[in-house]
Design a protein around this motif. Sequence first.
Motif, mmCIF file in Angstrom:
data_model
loop_
_atom_site.group_PDB
_atom_site.id
_atom_site.type_symbol
_atom_site.label_atom_id
_atom_site.label_comp_id
_atom_site.label_asym_id
_atom_site.label_seq_id
_atom_site.Cartn_x
_atom_site.Cartn_y
_atom_site.Cartn_z
ATOM 1 N N GLY A 21 -1.648 -5.739 -8.711
ATOM 2 C CA GLY A 21 -1.794 -6.931 -7.854
ATOM 3 C C GLY A 21 -0.945 -6.842 -6.609
ATOM 4 N N ALA A 24 -3.774 -4.260 -2.003
ATOM 5 C CA ALA A 24 -5.190 -3.955 -2.243
ATOM 6 C C ALA A 24 -5.724 -4.769 -3.419
ATOM 7 C CB ALA A 24 -5.362 -2.458 -2.498
ATOM 8 N N ALA A 47 4.304 -5.988 -12.770
ATOM 9 C CA ALA A 47 5.446 -6.836 -12.397
ATOM 10 C C ALA A 47 4.943 -8.279 -12.330
ATOM 11 C CB ALA A 47 6.023 -6.362 -11.076
ATOM 12 N N GLY A 53 4.818 -4.691 -5.677
ATOM 13 C CA GLY A 53 4.274 -3.673 -4.782
ATOM 14 C C GLY A 53 5.166 -3.377 -3.602
ATOM 15 N N ALA A 61 6.180 -6.133 10.422
ATOM 16 C CA ALA A 61 5.018 -5.870 11.279
ATOM 17 C C ALA A 61 3.801 -5.603 10.414
ATOM 18 C CB ALA A 61 5.279 -4.654 12.166
ATOM 19 N N ILE A 62 2.639 -5.986 10.919
ATOM 20 C CA ILE A 62 1.376 -5.566 10.316
ATOM 21 C C ILE A 62 0.924 -4.374 11.142
ATOM 22 C CG2 ILE A 62 -1.059 -6.197 10.121
ATOM 23 C CD1 ILE A 62 -0.175 -8.988 9.284
ATOM 24 N N ALA A 198 -5.908 -0.378 -8.049
ATOM 25 C CA ALA A 198 -5.139 -0.709 -6.845
ATOM 26 C C ALA A 198 -3.656 -0.693 -7.214
ATOM 27 C CB ALA A 198 -5.561 -2.075 -6.323
ATOM 28 N N ALA A 199 -3.233 0.414 -7.832
ATOM 29 C CA ALA A 199 -1.887 0.460 -8.417
ATOM 30 C C ALA A 199 -0.854 1.148 -7.528
ATOM 31 C CB ALA A 199 -1.957 1.112 -9.799
ATOM 32 N N TRP A 219 12.500 5.534 0.032
ATOM 33 C CA TRP A 219 11.771 4.836 1.092
ATOM 34 C C TRP A 219 10.605 4.059 0.473
ATOM 35 C CZ3 TRP A 219 6.605 5.569 2.504
ATOM 36 C CH2 TRP A 219 6.190 4.689 3.531
ATOM 37 N N TYR A 220 9.682 4.779 -0.193
ATOM 38 C CA TYR A 220 8.602 4.023 -0.815
ATOM 39 C C TYR A 220 9.165 3.322 -2.038
ATOM 40 C CZ TYR A 220 3.702 2.746 -0.790
ATOM 41 O OH TYR A 220 2.539 2.031 -0.657
ATOM 42 N N SER A 227 0.533 5.409 -10.976
ATOM 43 C CA SER A 227 -0.556 5.024 -11.882
ATOM 44 C C SER A 227 -1.905 5.074 -11.165
ATOM 45 C CB SER A 227 -0.343 3.606 -12.412
ATOM 46 O OG SER A 227 0.846 3.527 -13.149
ATOM 47 N N SER A 374 -1.962 5.248 2.155
ATOM 48 C CA SER A 374 -2.160 4.182 3.134
ATOM 49 C C SER A 374 -1.300 4.316 4.385
ATOM 50 C CB SER A 374 -1.904 2.814 2.479
ATOM 51 O OG SER A 374 -0.552 2.691 2.098
ATOM 52 N N HIS A 549 2.437 9.131 -15.854
ATOM 53 C CA HIS A 549 1.538 9.047 -14.689
ATOM 54 C C HIS A 549 2.075 9.901 -13.538
ATOM 55 C CE1 HIS A 549 -0.216 4.951 -16.215
ATOM 56 N NE2 HIS A 549 -0.633 5.974 -16.901
HETATM 57 C C1 FAD Z 1 9.402 0.622 3.107
HETATM 58 C C2 FAD Z 1 7.985 0.319 3.479
HETATM 59 C C3 FAD Z 1 7.685 -0.134 4.721
HETATM 60 C C4 FAD Z 1 6.385 -0.439 5.067
HETATM 61 N N1 FAD Z 1 6.180 -0.961 6.300
HETATM 62 C C5 FAD Z 1 4.970 -1.453 6.605
HETATM 63 C C6 FAD Z 1 4.802 -2.196 7.793
HETATM 64 O O1 FAD Z 1 5.745 -2.400 8.564
HETATM 65 N N2 FAD Z 1 3.576 -2.692 8.051
HETATM 66 C C7 FAD Z 1 2.523 -2.516 7.225
HETATM 67 O O2 FAD Z 1 1.435 -3.023 7.523
HETATM 68 N N3 FAD Z 1 2.657 -1.791 6.084
HETATM 69 C C8 FAD Z 1 3.851 -1.263 5.751
HETATM 70 N N4 FAD Z 1 4.030 -0.569 4.576
HETATM 71 C C9 FAD Z 1 2.835 -0.126 3.818
HETATM 72 C C10 FAD Z 1 2.271 -1.125 2.832
HETATM 73 O O3 FAD Z 1 3.299 -1.702 2.115
HETATM 74 C C11 FAD Z 1 1.294 -0.381 1.906
HETATM 75 O O4 FAD Z 1 0.359 0.268 2.717
HETATM 76 C C12 FAD Z 1 0.554 -1.292 0.950
HETATM 77 O O5 FAD Z 1 1.448 -2.082 0.213
HETATM 78 C C13 FAD Z 1 -0.317 -0.473 -0.020
HETATM 79 O O6 FAD Z 1 -1.040 -1.374 -0.818
HETATM 80 P P1 FAD Z 1 -1.430 -1.045 -2.340
HETATM 81 O O7 FAD Z 1 -2.066 -2.250 -2.906
HETATM 82 O O8 FAD Z 1 -2.145 0.231 -2.407
HETATM 83 O O9 FAD Z 1 -0.035 -0.811 -3.084
HETATM 84 P P2 FAD Z 1 1.066 -1.905 -3.465
HETATM 85 O O10 FAD Z 1 1.071 -3.007 -2.486
HETATM 86 O O11 FAD Z 1 2.326 -1.165 -3.673
HETATM 87 O O12 FAD Z 1 0.550 -2.508 -4.848
HETATM 88 C C14 FAD Z 1 0.455 -1.761 -6.039
HETATM 89 C C15 FAD Z 1 0.606 -2.720 -7.207
HETATM 90 O O13 FAD Z 1 0.227 -2.091 -8.439
HETATM 91 C C16 FAD Z 1 1.154 -2.458 -9.450
HETATM 92 N N5 FAD Z 1 1.100 -1.415 -10.479
HETATM 93 C C17 FAD Z 1 1.474 -0.123 -10.353
HETATM 94 N N6 FAD Z 1 1.237 0.549 -11.502
HETATM 95 C C18 FAD Z 1 0.702 -0.337 -12.361
HETATM 96 C C19 FAD Z 1 0.257 -0.238 -13.719
HETATM 97 N N7 FAD Z 1 0.277 0.929 -14.376
HETATM 98 N N8 FAD Z 1 -0.210 -1.343 -14.326
HETATM 99 C C20 FAD Z 1 -0.261 -2.542 -13.663
HETATM 100 N N9 FAD Z 1 0.156 -2.685 -12.374
HETATM 101 C C21 FAD Z 1 0.620 -1.593 -11.741
HETATM 102 C C22 FAD Z 1 2.477 -2.538 -8.712
HETATM 103 O O14 FAD Z 1 3.445 -3.257 -9.416
HETATM 104 C C23 FAD Z 1 2.041 -3.196 -7.398
HETATM 105 O O15 FAD Z 1 2.056 -4.596 -7.488
HETATM 106 C C24 FAD Z 1 5.322 -0.247 4.171
HETATM 107 C C25 FAD Z 1 5.618 0.236 2.893
HETATM 108 C C26 FAD Z 1 6.931 0.496 2.545
HETATM 109 C C27 FAD Z 1 7.264 0.955 1.164
#
Ligand code: FAD
Length: 615
Positions: A21, A24, A47, A53, A61-62, A198-199, A219-220, A227, A374, A549
């Motif tokens: 959640g 994505a 979580a 996430g 910023a976006i 979307a993990a 960093w990340y 996963s 991403s 994973h």
């Molecule tokens: C330090 C940092 C700075 C960033 N700066 C920017 C910025 O300035 N502007 C911008 O637009 N973007 C920025 N980003 C990028 C943006 O955060 C990511 O592109 C985006 O969050 C990716 O989305 P996602 O849904 O794929 O992953 P996430 O948003 O990370 O979501 C993944 C979710 O899956 C859950 N999950 C994982 N494994 C499991 C499992 N096995 N079972 C159940 N749940 C699980 C996690 O807990 C999490 O909630 C930044 C990222 C970081 C880390």
Amino acid sequence: MGLFGGKKTIRVNADILVVGGGMAGCGATYESRYWGRDLKVVCVEKANIERSGAVAQGLYAINCYMGMQWNENQPEDFVEYASNDLMGLVREDLAYDIGRHVDSTVHKFEEWGLPIMKDPETGRYMREGKWQIMIHGESYKPIVAEAARKAASEIHNRIMVTHLLMDKRDRKRAAGAVGFNVRTGDFYVFKAKAVVIAAGGASHIFKPRSVGEGMGRTWYAPWSSASAYGLPIEVGAKMTQMENRIVLTRFKDGYGPVGAYFLHLKTHTENAYGDEYESKWYDDTRELVGDYVDRQPVPTCLRNHAFLREVANGRGPIRMVTKEAFQDPHKETVGWENFLGMTIGQAVLWASQNIDPKHTNPELTTSEPYVMGSHATCSGAWASGPEDYAPPEYRWGYNRMMTVDGLFGAGDASGGTPHKFSSGSFTEGRIAGKAAVNYMNDMGDEPQIDEADVMRLEAEIFQPMENYRVGRNEITAGTVSPSYILPIHALQRLEKLMDEYCGGITVNYMTNEPLLMRGLELMEMLKEDSDNIGAEDLHQLQRAWEFKHRRLTSESVMQHTLFRKETRWPGYYYRGDHMKLDDDNWHCFTLSQYDAESGNWAMEKAPVFHIKEKD
Ligand SMILES: Cc1cc2nc3c(=O)[nH]c(=O)nc-3n(C[C@H](O)[C@H](O)[C@H](O)COP(=O)(O)OP(=O)(O)OC[C@H]3O[C@@H](n4cnc5c(N)ncnc54)[C@H](O)[C@@H]3O)c2cc1C
């Protein structure tokens, strides 16, 4: 089962199951409800979606907004930009699809209460750079999560998904997922007609720069535990560009972001002696990658390359020149606020090290590599493209469906589409959610769960606790047992292996075929040992599955790195035995497919189609 003998089995029937959640996942949940008013939409998150996430602690910023309403950029420009940054290898159909929809996502965020900064003169969103707009984003994630909460039939927080379930009659079709509650130990069985993965991405694949007491500082997000890759790889989904790990140049030790400094504060970098250094490495870089070095903006990996070469030649540290910009009180405020909304740790670190950027130019460094889909990188699942736009080679099903029927991917999970960032990931979730509803509406008979799979997986999931319970009796003190390996030990072994053999920080991002072959041998031994992982409690059980994973994902990264016999992204990693970019043979995507039964990987190339003629 000892301490958790009272655990329950909880069964959830869903139409659409969203795993993760984050950005994505919230997008997929929101959009599935829009197109499937009467459907049961379930989001499962390890979580709590309020603060989960990579966006958990907020953003400043976006990073992906076209600004089509003001004719600032068009989706075609975005495709060109992303392709340029990734040295020509991008799924342009998917990138175009993000570009044409992302603005509407951002407008929704604003409608839902996200404060977006405005340019006082034009009234437009305030730009940080060509693609970035500035936000007051401390509460970005709770705002987005609220929309998902209102859209979902059920949100299951604190459930770690460990495996996907496949249809009893068709082992190539998704039927749901299983996992456990990280607080109660209850076993969860989700039956679903379509599943969206979307993990998120993967940190702690490679040994981090911050070890020991600093280990959690990456960093990340440290909880991005692969996963998104481990789940689909295990069931045979094809993956793409897994070798394309990313290395970030960031403020040293706190990993504070540099984007706002470069773009908004107009700062620049210099070497230890106050000299500009990037231009010095022009010929060297051209020798490796040809005219890719002339592209504008200079691809992210190539900027890293110049940094790494300068440091290797004894002229580090590289510093960000902040002293001039910080004399302007407005810029000084922006510089600090940039951290307070996103990476508070960097501000605290500078305070603890007597660094005031008004008086000291802070050090930069390059991070350990991360696997994600991403940012300026595009690892992930090989996904079907948009119906109206993708060439036939990229279209075998519904938009964003993986090569497994009924299994969709978005955000970091989906490969070939870099530069989505937070807004593009939410957008891709929306695209995948809509496609999953269409898939479900079109399907004939529903997938069926095989109860034998459920029983086998339940035993497998909780086995690490049993390993610990029994093995613990063999030692009287300490943490090292002859019968089990703890999750932290397994993780550190994995990180060391990836670091030394697959191009991490201690080898200056360098690898070659002999190193990778040896690394794969060691990986096999680690895989054997991970059957004996021991978990002391539920927290450690989660760590055990996160490790599993991560390990499978790492194996995939190694296989892809071995397969691509060129150095496509100097600054991210180098193949010492193939130091140059080789467009004649490798202007292609790399694809892998894992066979869980044999443990074999099938590798192949896939063509890159450019939807826009290059000038
Ligand atoms: C330090 C940092 C700075 C960033 N700066 C920017 C910025 O300035 N502007 C911008 O637009 N973007 C920025 N980003 C990028 C943006 O955060 C990511 O592109 C985006 O969050 C990716 O989305 P996602 O849904 O794929 O992953 P996430 O948003 O990370 O979501 C993944 C979710 O899956 C859950 N999950 C994982 N494994 C499991 C499992 N096995 N079972 C159940 N749940 C699980 C996690 O807990 C999490 O909630 C930044 C990222 C970081 C880390």
